[in-house]
Design a protein around this motif. Structure first.
Motif, PDB file in Angstrom:
ATOM      1  N   ASN A 143       1.244  -1.683  -0.216  1.00 56.47           N
ATOM      2  CA  ASN A 143      -0.055  -0.445   0.182  1.00 56.47           C
ATOM      3  C   ASN A 143       0.981   1.771   0.261  1.00 56.47           C
ATOM      4  OD1 ASN A 143      -2.491  -1.482  -0.044  1.00 56.47           O
ATOM      5  ND2 ASN A 143      -2.611  -1.778   2.714  1.00 56.47           N
ATOM      6  N   ALA A 144       2.188   1.263  -0.427  1.00 58.15           N
ATOM      7  CA  ALA A 144       2.963   2.211  -0.105  1.00 58.15           C
ATOM      8  C   ALA A 144       3.016   2.988  -1.337  1.00 58.15           C
ATOM      9  CB  ALA A 144       4.319   1.818   0.230  1.00 58.15           C
ATOM     10  N   LYS A 145       2.497   4.236  -1.310  1.00 56.85           N
ATOM     11  CA  LYS A 145       2.320   5.480  -2.682  1.00 56.85           C
ATOM     12  C   LYS A 145       3.312   5.834  -2.917  1.00 56.85           C
ATOM     13  CE  LYS A 145      -3.184   5.974  -3.050  1.00 56.85           C
ATOM     14  NZ  LYS A 145      -3.505   7.305  -3.078  1.00 56.85           N
ATOM     15  N   ILE A 146       4.364   6.598  -2.660  1.00 57.17           N
ATOM     16  CA  ILE A 146       5.317   7.123  -2.432  1.00 57.17           C
ATOM     17  C   ILE A 146       6.398   6.591  -2.356  1.00 57.17           C
ATOM     18  CG2 ILE A 146       6.513   9.158  -2.587  1.00 57.17           C
ATOM     19  CD1 ILE A 146       3.996  10.483  -0.811  1.00 57.17           C
ATOM     20  N   VAL A 147       7.319   5.934  -3.477  1.00 57.89           N
ATOM     21  CA  VAL A 147       8.096   4.983  -3.112  1.00 57.89           C
ATOM     22  C   VAL A 147      10.198   5.994  -4.027  1.00 57.89           C
ATOM     23  CG1 VAL A 147       9.480   2.681  -3.900  1.00 57.89           C
ATOM     24  CG2 VAL A 147       7.381   3.078  -3.595  1.00 57.89           C
ATOM     25  N   LEU A 148      10.943   6.268  -2.611  1.00 57.11           N
ATOM     26  CA  LEU A 148      12.225   7.351  -3.291  1.00 57.11           C
ATOM     27  C   LEU A 148      12.913   5.959  -3.775  1.00 57.11           C
ATOM     28  CD1 LEU A 148      13.504   9.242  -3.670  1.00 57.11           C
ATOM     29  CD2 LEU A 148      14.160   7.750  -0.849  1.00 57.11           C
ATOM     30  N   ALA A 149      13.805   5.771  -4.812  1.00 54.63           N
ATOM     31  CA  ALA A 149      14.772   4.536  -5.758  1.00 54.63           C
ATOM     32  C   ALA A 149      16.119   6.020  -4.902  1.00 54.63           C
ATOM     33  CB  ALA A 149      14.240   4.781  -7.092  1.00 54.63           C
ATOM     34  N   THR A 150      17.099   5.381  -4.729  1.00 63.78           N
ATOM     35  CA  THR A 150      18.277   6.286  -4.703  1.00 63.78           C
ATOM     36  C   THR A 150      19.284   5.039  -4.794  1.00 63.78           C
ATOM     37  OG1 THR A 150      19.367   7.689  -2.337  1.00 63.78           O
ATOM     38  CG2 THR A 150      18.088   5.986  -1.792  1.00 63.78           C
ATOM     39  N   SER A 151      20.239   5.204  -4.412  1.00 59.14           N
ATOM     40  CA  SER A 151      21.437   4.035  -4.167  1.00 59.14           C
ATOM     41  C   SER A 151      22.991   5.745  -3.829  1.00 59.14           C
ATOM     42  CB  SER A 151      22.314   4.386  -5.534  1.00 59.14           C
ATOM     43  OG  SER A 151      22.576   5.599  -6.244  1.00 59.14           O
ATOM     44  N   THR A 152      24.242   4.423  -3.570  1.00 60.78           N
ATOM     45  CA  THR A 152      25.442   5.277  -2.983  1.00 60.78           C
ATOM     46  C   THR A 152      26.424   5.592  -3.395  1.00 60.78           C
ATOM     47  OG1 THR A 152      25.147   2.982  -1.593  1.00 60.78           O
ATOM     48  CG2 THR A 152      27.840   3.577  -1.400  1.00 60.78           C
ATOM     49  N   VAL A 153      26.555   5.883  -4.356  1.00 60.62           N
ATOM     50  CA  VAL A 153      27.011   6.743  -5.203  1.00 60.62           C
ATOM     51  C   VAL A 153      26.117   6.660  -6.349  1.00 60.62           C
ATOM     52  CG1 VAL A 153      29.476   5.618  -4.435  1.00 60.62           C
ATOM     53  CG2 VAL A 153      28.241   4.666  -6.207  1.00 60.62           C
ATOM     54  N   PRO A 154      27.071   7.807  -7.005  1.00 59.07           N
ATOM     55  CA  PRO A 154      25.970   8.220  -8.769  1.00 59.07           C
ATOM     56  C   PRO A 154      26.396   6.972 -10.158  1.00 59.07           C
ATOM     57  CG  PRO A 154      27.547   9.835  -8.348  1.00 59.07           C
ATOM     58  CD  PRO A 154      27.294   8.490  -7.060  1.00 59.07           C
ATOM     59  N   ALA A 155      25.500   6.577 -10.588  1.00 56.15           N
ATOM     60  CA  ALA A 155      25.802   6.027 -12.018  1.00 56.15           C
ATOM     61  C   ALA A 155      25.114   4.533 -11.598  1.00 56.15           C
ATOM     62  CB  ALA A 155      27.420   6.439 -12.706  1.00 56.15           C
ATOM     63  N   GLU A 156      24.916   3.888 -10.504  1.00 53.00           N
ATOM     64  CA  GLU A 156      24.460   2.413 -10.222  1.00 53.00           C
ATOM     65  C   GLU A 156      22.825   2.533 -10.450  1.00 53.00           C
ATOM     66  OE1 GLU A 156      25.407   1.205  -6.145  1.00 53.00           O
ATOM     67  OE2 GLU A 156      25.549   3.142  -5.768  1.00 53.00           O
ATOM     68  N   GLY A 157      22.316   2.856 -11.496  1.00 53.21           N
ATOM     69  CA  GLY A 157      21.381   2.548 -12.317  1.00 53.21           C
ATOM     70  C   GLY A 157      19.849   2.925 -11.251  1.00 53.21           C
ATOM     71  N   LYS A 158      19.542   3.743 -10.527  1.00 55.85           N
ATOM     72  CA  LYS A 158      18.975   4.638  -9.427  1.00 55.85           C
ATOM     73  C   LYS A 158      17.691   4.999 -10.714  1.00 55.85           C
ATOM     74  CE  LYS A 158      20.473   8.570  -8.389  1.00 55.85           C
ATOM     75  NZ  LYS A 158      19.592   9.386  -9.280  1.00 55.85           N
ATOM     76  N   SER A 159      18.054   5.737 -11.779  1.00 56.09           N
ATOM     77  CA  SER A 159      17.063   5.817 -12.833  1.00 56.09           C
ATOM     78  C   SER A 159      16.714   4.807 -13.441  1.00 56.09           C
ATOM     79  CB  SER A 159      17.363   7.335 -13.843  1.00 56.09           C
ATOM     80  OG  SER A 159      18.225   8.392 -12.733  1.00 56.09           O
ATOM     81  N   PHE A 160      17.786   4.714 -13.722  1.00 52.72           N
ATOM     82  CA  PHE A 160      17.079   3.539 -14.720  1.00 52.72           C
ATOM     83  C   PHE A 160      15.948   2.518 -14.024  1.00 52.72           C
ATOM     84  CE2 PHE A 160      17.684  -1.449 -15.438  1.00 52.72           C
ATOM     85  CZ  PHE A 160      17.641  -1.458 -16.283  1.00 52.72           C
ATOM     86  N   VAL A 161      15.796   2.182 -12.278  1.00 56.24           N
ATOM     87  CA  VAL A 161      15.350   0.984 -12.144  1.00 56.24           C
ATOM     88  C   VAL A 161      14.235   2.141 -11.714  1.00 56.24           C
ATOM     89  CG1 VAL A 161      15.127  -0.102  -8.632  1.00 56.24           C
ATOM     90  CG2 VAL A 161      17.043   0.215 -10.622  1.00 56.24           C
ATOM     91  N   SER A 162      13.884   3.566 -11.873  1.00 57.22           N
ATOM     92  CA  SER A 162      12.833   4.369 -11.598  1.00 57.22           C
ATOM     93  C   SER A 162      11.580   3.947 -12.191  1.00 57.22           C
ATOM     94  CB  SER A 162      13.355   5.568 -11.202  1.00 57.22           C
ATOM     95  OG  SER A 162      13.952   5.500  -9.670  1.00 57.22           O
ATOM     96  N   THR A 163      12.362   4.026 -13.817  1.00 60.08           N
ATOM     97  CA  THR A 163      11.805   4.622 -14.777  1.00 60.08           C
ATOM     98  C   THR A 163      10.708   2.915 -15.334  1.00 60.08           C
ATOM     99  OG1 THR A 163      13.691   4.047 -16.016  1.00 60.08           O
ATOM    100  CG2 THR A 163      13.120   6.549 -15.663  1.00 60.08           C
ATOM    101  N   ASN A 164      11.971   1.976 -14.958  1.00 61.09           N
ATOM    102  CA  ASN A 164      11.094   0.842 -15.614  1.00 61.09           C
ATOM    103  C   ASN A 164      10.439   0.215 -14.068  1.00 61.09           C
ATOM    104  OD1 ASN A 164      12.969  -0.695 -18.584  1.00 61.09           O
ATOM    105  ND2 ASN A 164      14.435   0.741 -16.886  1.00 61.09           N
ATOM    106  N   LEU A 165      10.394   0.202 -13.035  1.00 60.34           N
ATOM    107  CA  LEU A 165       9.463   0.103 -12.053  1.00 60.34           C
ATOM    108  C   LEU A 165       8.410   0.686 -11.963  1.00 60.34           C
ATOM    109  CD1 LEU A 165       9.413  -1.993  -9.971  1.00 60.34           C
ATOM    110  CD2 LEU A 165      10.279  -0.121  -7.777  1.00 60.34           C
TER     111      LEU A 165
END
Length: 757
Positions: free
Chosen positions: A548-570
């Motif tokens: 039931n979590a509506k707002i989910v934050l995608a983050t990572s440790t360092v840049p270029a780990e693919g968080k944006s890739f995960v965000s869009t595809n998820l």
């Protein structure tokens, strides 16, 4: 909702966190959706509170990732063993067998030697082996070599050097000689190795012969030393005997003990005679003393002394007593006829008086004689007692002289016997030395080994050692590198060290640009990737805390780990399941959502916060069916002020009412703190970790920052894992037998048509 997630377990640096309050993320694998609770014990073990452990698959992945280390190491070592084996000079080993004798053999039989060379214990045997290994034997062998043999011996080592310079014969002999004791026996093998088989056999025989000769020489020298010691002791003993003999002679002279035995015999006879005389005098003295005591007693009592028998027995006394008795009888008869004054009466009375007076004189003479005898007897007794005491003292003095004399005599006899024993022993030992035999013998002479049978190199053994040594070294190198490598590579690193449950593992997509990767789920360009995001979606939907979590934050440790890739595809995955989804690009420093989706980023979040632009004008609608995008609107000079503003918080409250799911893309935690400002606005966090990129310690520190905010962390996604390691996580459906369960080509085409509208 935040209160539904409670961190379990311990500090993330130690690993082994328990499950979260919403049921535990280890439960994902139990639903059959490809969750990761069932991979190698992860998740399920964590939820149980025991902490995850490395499984066999972890080690397989570890080796699979670094297989080239093993290959290169094996190739180097095995190639080196081949080169060494076939380039090494052939060496031949010859062995001479030597038998040690337990006892020294002797031609004189069972004689006791001063210097024995017996082998009774393991220490004795080891002593002989150490002697065979000694530098003395090596030097003896070196001296035994003739000039031509020495030149042939040194020829293979002409170019060899040690730390001190060119190799010497002694160093070469020491390096190539080997002693081979045979277990549970007195047999010893003397082996020598040399490139020349003939030289090897000769040197081995030299060692055996020199050992026997040296041992015999040692034995003879030791025995000769023992004989010399015996001679010195015999001379000393001779002086001692002569000294005692002289002392005994002086003693005899000083104590007049030339014929001590005769003197003792004479003194003994005299002592016996004096003792008899003393006893005789003692008896006479006792008798006379008794008589005199009686006389003294009778005098004191006023009794007549002639009543004593020894007095009355005197002839004169006895005669006078008879005379007096007859006179009294005569007087008694006359008194009946005459009166007192009658001449006959007067004559008889006168006769009686004369007899009585004479009796008194006779008794006194007897008493005087008794006293004289008593005095003489006492004197004789005293003289005999004194002479006996003197003789006893003389005999005691002789006995004392005899004790000292006997002691000197015995000492002389003992020393003389010891002197004779030493002379006899010395004579025996001299004969024993001349007949000394070796304590060992050569059983088998060393013979030159065949030229086709070198002892070194051992081709089979060297190749086997190179083969197994290369494998062992390769595996060891892999282990060392693996345990020194602090980068996140496996589920164990995520769950055991960082302390997050593993939501999914995303394979690497090759030969695609960033724009194509951002839409991978929509284009179904890689079926494994599509299936992975569907699995992640199922895991989130099946868990009570995250469904039931509506707002989910995608983050990572360092840049270029693919968080944006995960965000869009998820987001595309949520949208494909009919949920109204919004992608929010909250990375106000390096925004990438709009660019990867090939959208304009001229307006967005920044315009809404800073310029009061309407959300409806900023949100790009229906980028794909059921999915909208809210770009960042460019880069912000003060991103933390924007993200921490009340208007930004109000924006999320408004968006929460419009959409089923909101996926927020944020900057990495280790680089900036922007994501921390968003935690209070979201229902949970998905942590993206790029395979083999970020260090475990760095990731753990940043995850701890998330936990400190009490914001639920749904789990971690291991991104960009290589195809070679994908089977570790997807072995249950990477096999060909699972192809029928993927989306068919017709369904794939229908889906693409549906998404493209």
């Amino acid at each position: 909702m935040k209160n539904d997630y409670v961190r379990g377990g311990q500090d993330p640096n130690t690993g082994g966190y328990g499950g979260y309050g919403g049921g535990g993320y280890g439960a994902y694998g139990s639903y059959g959706y490809g969750g990761y609770g069932g991979y190698g014990g992860y998740g399920g073990g964590s939820a149980g509170g025991n902490g995850p452990t490395r499984s066999l698959k972890d080690y397989v992945q570890m080796f699979q990732e670094r297989i080239w280390y093993l290959v290169v190491t094996f190739f180097i070592i095995f190639s080196g063993s081949i080169l060494y084996t076939f380039n090494k000079t052939k060496v031949y080993t010859a062995v001479a067998q030597v038998q040690l004798f337990r006892d020294d053999s002797s031609a004189l039989g069972n004689t006791v030697e001063m210097e024995q060379n017996q082998i009774r214990t393991a220490e004795d045997l080891n002593t002989q082996i150490s002697l065979l290994e000694s530098i003395t034997i090596i030097q003896a062998v070196e001296q035994r070599m003739q000039e031509d043999l020495r030149a042939r011996f040194m020829a293979p080592y002409a170019d060899a050097f040690s730390l001190s310079g060119p190799l010497t014969p002694d160093e070469i002999l020491m390096r190539n000689r080997k002693i081979l004791p045979r277990r549970m026996s007195l047999m010893i093998g003397v082996a020598y190795s040399h490139p020349d088989p003939i030289i090897a056999s000769q040197i081995a025989n030299f060692f055996a012969n020199e050992f026997i000769d040296y041992n015999l020489k040692l034995n003879i020298d030791a025995s000769m030393k023992a004989v010399e010691d015996l001679r010195i002791r015999a001379d000393q003993q001779k002086d001692r005997v002569e000294e005692l003999d002289l002392k005994l002679s002086e003693y005899r002279e000083s104590n007049n003990a030339v014929s001590l035995d005769n003197q003792e015999n004479i003194a003994g006879v005299q002592l016996a005679r004096l003792n008899e005389i003393k006893l005789t005098n003692k008896n006479i003295y006792d008798q006379l003393e008794t008589k005199w005591n009686l006389i003294d007693t009778y005098r004191r009592e006023g009794r007549n002394l002639w009543e004593l028998s020894f007095v009355s027995d005197q002839q004169r006394v006895s005669g006078l007593l008879e005379r007096i008795s007859s006179t009294r009888i005569q007087l008694s008869s006359l008194s009946k006829r005459y009166r007192e004054k009658h001449p006959n009466m007067i004559q008889v009375l006168q006769t009686l008086q004369e007899a009585e007076l004479e009796l008194e004189n006779a008794v006194q003479n007897a008493v005087d004689k008794t006293y004289a005898d008593f005095t003489e007897a006492r004197s004789n007794f005293e003289v005999s007692s004194r002479r006996l005491a003197e003789k006893e003292k003389e005999l005691i003095d002789l006995s004392k002289t005899r004790v000292e004399y006997s002691s000197l005599l015995r000492d002389l006899e003992v020393q003389h016997n010891f002197f004779n024993a030493l002379n006899q022993r010395m004579t025996t030992e001299k004969a024993q030395v001349n007949l000394k035999n070796p304590n060992a013998r050569i059983v088998d002479q060393a013979f030159p080994p065949p030229e086709d049978q070198p002892s070194s190199p051992n081709i089979l053994m060297n190749l086997a050692a190179g083969f197994f040594g290369g494998i062992t070294a390769g595996f060891g190198l892999i282990f060392v590198i693996a345990f020194m490598d602090d980068r996140v590579k496996s589920a164990f690193d995520i769950e055991g060290t960082i302390g997050l449950p593993l939501l999914g593992v995303i394979p690497r997509i090759k030969k695609l640009d960033a724009e194509s990767k951002a839409q991978a789920v929509a284009s179904n360009v890689d079926r494994h990737v599509t299936e992975t995001f569907r699995t992640i979606y199922s895991s989130i939907k099946l868990n009570e805390g995250s469904k039931n979590a509506k707002i989910v934050l995608a983050t990572s440790t360092v840049p270029a780990e693919g968080k944006s890739f995960v965000s869009t595809n998820l987001g595309l995955t949520f949208a494909s399941h009919g949920e109204k989804t919004l992608l929010v690009d909250a990375d106000l420093r390096l925004p990438s959502i709009a660019r990867t989706l090939q959208l304009e980023n001229s307006e967005g979040v920044i315009d809404h916060i800073e310029n009061d632009a309407m959300l409806d004008d900023l949100i790009i609608k229906d980028v794909y069916p059921n999915i909208d995008v809210l770009p960042s609107g460019g880069k912000s000079r003060s991103p933390t002020q924007v993200l921490g503003s009340a208007k930004f918080e109000a924006m999320f409250f408004e968006l929460r009412e419009r959409y089923d799911r909101i996926l927020v893309d944020s900057p990495p935690l280790a680089a900036v703190s922007d994501a921390l400002n968003l935690l209070k606005l979201v229902d949970g966090v998905v942590y993206v970790i790029k395979y083999n990129t970020v260090k475990r310690r760095t990731a753990s520190i940043n995850v701890r920052r998330l936990w400190e905010s009490d914001t639920p962390v749904f789990g971690a996604l291991l991104n960009n894992i290589s195809t070679a390691h994908t089977s570790y996580y997807y072995s249950q459906y990477s096999d060909k037998t699972y192809r029928d369960y993927y989306i068919s080509r017709d369904e794939d085409a229908d889906l693409e048509e549906e998404i493209s509208g």
